[in-house]
Every structure is written in C-alpha cells, then in structure tokens.
Design a protein around this motif. Structure first.
Motif, mmCIF file in Angstrom:
data_model
loop_
_atom_site.group_PDB
_atom_site.id
_atom_site.type_symbol
_atom_site.label_atom_id
_atom_site.label_comp_id
_atom_site.label_asym_id
_atom_site.label_seq_id
_atom_site.Cartn_x
_atom_site.Cartn_y
_atom_site.Cartn_z
ATOM 1 N N ALA A 142 -39.537 4.848 72.116
ATOM 2 C CA ALA A 142 -39.550 4.171 70.815
ATOM 3 C C ALA A 142 -39.106 2.730 71.028
ATOM 4 O O ALA A 142 -38.067 2.479 71.654
ATOM 5 C CB ALA A 142 -38.638 4.892 69.833
ATOM 6 N N PHE A 143 -39.893 1.779 70.506
ATOM 7 C CA PHE A 143 -39.607 0.363 70.762
ATOM 8 C C PHE A 143 -40.281 -0.494 69.693
ATOM 9 O O PHE A 143 -41.165 -0.031 68.946
ATOM 10 C CB PHE A 143 -40.121 -0.035 72.156
ATOM 11 N N ASP A 144 -39.847 -1.757 69.600
ATOM 12 C CA ASP A 144 -40.447 -2.687 68.647
ATOM 13 C C ASP A 144 -41.754 -3.246 69.200
ATOM 14 O O ASP A 144 -41.956 -3.330 70.421
ATOM 15 C CB ASP A 144 -39.476 -3.830 68.351
ATOM 16 N N LYS A 164 -49.640 10.722 73.509
ATOM 17 C CA LYS A 164 -49.792 10.304 72.112
ATOM 18 C C LYS A 164 -49.217 8.901 71.955
ATOM 19 O O LYS A 164 -48.254 8.541 72.643
ATOM 20 C CB LYS A 164 -49.056 11.287 71.201
ATOM 21 N N GLN A 165 -49.821 8.102 71.086
ATOM 22 C CA GLN A 165 -49.293 6.753 70.859
ATOM 23 C C GLN A 165 -49.456 6.360 69.400
ATOM 24 O O GLN A 165 -50.408 6.744 68.740
ATOM 25 C CB GLN A 165 -50.005 5.745 71.766
ATOM 26 N N ARG A 170 -42.607 -0.430 64.485
ATOM 27 C CA ARG A 170 -41.819 0.356 65.426
ATOM 28 C C ARG A 170 -42.788 1.315 66.113
ATOM 29 O O ARG A 170 -43.406 2.157 65.460
ATOM 30 C CB ARG A 170 -40.717 1.123 64.697
ATOM 31 N N CYS A 171 -42.968 1.163 67.411
ATOM 32 C CA CYS A 171 -43.982 1.916 68.150
ATOM 33 C C CYS A 171 -43.368 3.153 68.814
ATOM 34 O O CYS A 171 -42.188 3.148 69.184
ATOM 35 C CB CYS A 171 -44.603 1.045 69.234
ATOM 36 N N ALA A 193 -35.390 -4.313 76.499
ATOM 37 C CA ALA A 193 -34.398 -4.343 75.420
ATOM 38 C C ALA A 193 -34.824 -3.459 74.247
ATOM 39 O O ALA A 193 -36.009 -3.394 73.895
ATOM 40 C CB ALA A 193 -34.194 -5.776 74.945
ATOM 41 N N ASP A 194 -33.839 -2.792 73.656
ATOM 42 C CA ASP A 194 -34.028 -1.989 72.439
ATOM 43 C C ASP A 194 -35.043 -0.852 72.597
ATOM 44 O O ASP A 194 -35.629 -0.398 71.605
ATOM 45 C CB ASP A 194 -34.451 -2.888 71.261
#
Length: 206
Positions: A142-144, A164-165, A170-171, A193-194
C-alpha cells in the motif's frame, strides 16, 4: 530453513502391477489440501467398488512436513508405508498416490505386499512428469500514487508476479515474491517512503 522450491507432478497418472492374480492399480494425483485427498478417495471408491483395498499416502506443503498414510485393512506397514517411501525417494510433495487392490485369491505375505504396493506406486510416478516449482510468498503493498513508478520498477526488475492492482490516490498491489529473492526485494521496497508491506500467504501450500 524454509524451502525455496519443491518437486511435484503436473498431472494425474496411473501405474499397474500384478502378482499371483492380484491386481494393484496406482493413481498419482497433484493435490493442495486435505479436502482434495477426501474427494479423490471418494471418487476412486465409487469407480472401484469391488476392490478389496484402497491404500494410500500423501505429502503436502513445500516444506514437506505434512504427510499421511493408510493401509486400509492390509497388514500394518505393508501398503501405506511403501507408497509413502516411494514419494520420499522421489522427493515429491503436494502429491497423493492411491493403490487399489483387487485380490486374486492367493496371499502374498508381508514381503510380497510391500513389493507390490511399492512397485505399483513406482509405476505411477515413473509415468508422471515431475516438475520443480518455486515457493512464493504473497504480499500486499500500500503506497501513495507518487511512489507508483518506484514500486513498479522493482516489480519489473525482479520479474515478480502481479496478482491484483488498484491505482488511485492510495494504491495497492498484491504480488508474489519467490522465497529465494524475498530478502533482497523487501530490502529495496523498504527504502520507499510511506510504503506499507503486509505478508498474506504462501503459494504451493494450499
């Protein structure tokens, strides 16, 4: 140490051995769960209702830690164990072998039974195509959105399998990493990061 690959068969096969009128028909199946074991046994008993015995053994999981065997009325150690030993000698897992016996009227004795069940199982495995598969651990990332290119570059460079994508502000990406590459890939991902990484399972286990 956890297994990074395992050997199994890619399709069902059969083998046959005869001795003093008794017929031993072996069936080898690729499996992934205890439920498949029950389903295969039920189907074979319907297919061979007049057989005297349905003896079997199986191994499960890439780590080869789960196994069961059953003599189904034959003297202890004369049927399930020789079948299991055949699986062990071929170093295969996620596989079940059932040997169906039609009794020919002549007792074979303990050595004869051991040889018969072992040989029938061997015939089924000789007919099989044994393949080697990698053990893959499955992760959700999970990431921006700004981190998308970095994440996808690591996935592409590693030749990783995408399951899966979902690309939004927020991806999330679900993917598999071969266990042999796991430490190196996670090291790269942890530098983003994040990024939140969640392990959600393992392929080849069931």
């Amino acid at each position: 140490m956890s297994a990074t690959s395992y050997r199994t068969i890619d399709a069902s096969t059969e083998g046959l051995f005869r001795d003093k009128g008794s017929k031993f028909i072996a069936y080898a199946y690729p499996i992934h769960s205890d439920q498949e074991v029950k389903d295969r046994l039920s189907a074979l008993k319907l297919h061979h209702p007049k057989a005297r015995h349905h003896c079997w053994a199986y191994r499960l999981t890439p780590d080869r830690t789960v196994f069961r065997l059953n003599d189904d009325g034959e003297p202890t150690g004369t049927a399930g164990r020789p079948i299991l030993n055949t699986l062990l000698s071929h170093d295969v897992t996620n596989i079940m072998v059932v040997v169906v016996r039609y009794f020919g009227g002549t007792l074979l004795g303990v050595p004869g039974l051991i040889n018969a069940y072992k040989t029938a199982a061997q015939e089924a495995l000789t007919a099989a195509n044994i393949i080697e598969l990698t053990v893959n651990d499955r992760f959700v990332l999970a990431f921006d959105y700004p981190q998308l290119n970095q994440v996808m570059r690591i996935i592409k460079e590693g030749g990783l399998k995408l399951i899966k994508q979902n690309f939004d502000n927020r991806c999330t990406v679900t993917m598999e990493i071969p266990r042999a590459q796991k430490a190196a890939i996670l090291h790269k991902l942890n530098n983003i990061a994040d990024l939140i990484i969640t392990e959600v399972g393992t392929s080849g286990v069931g």
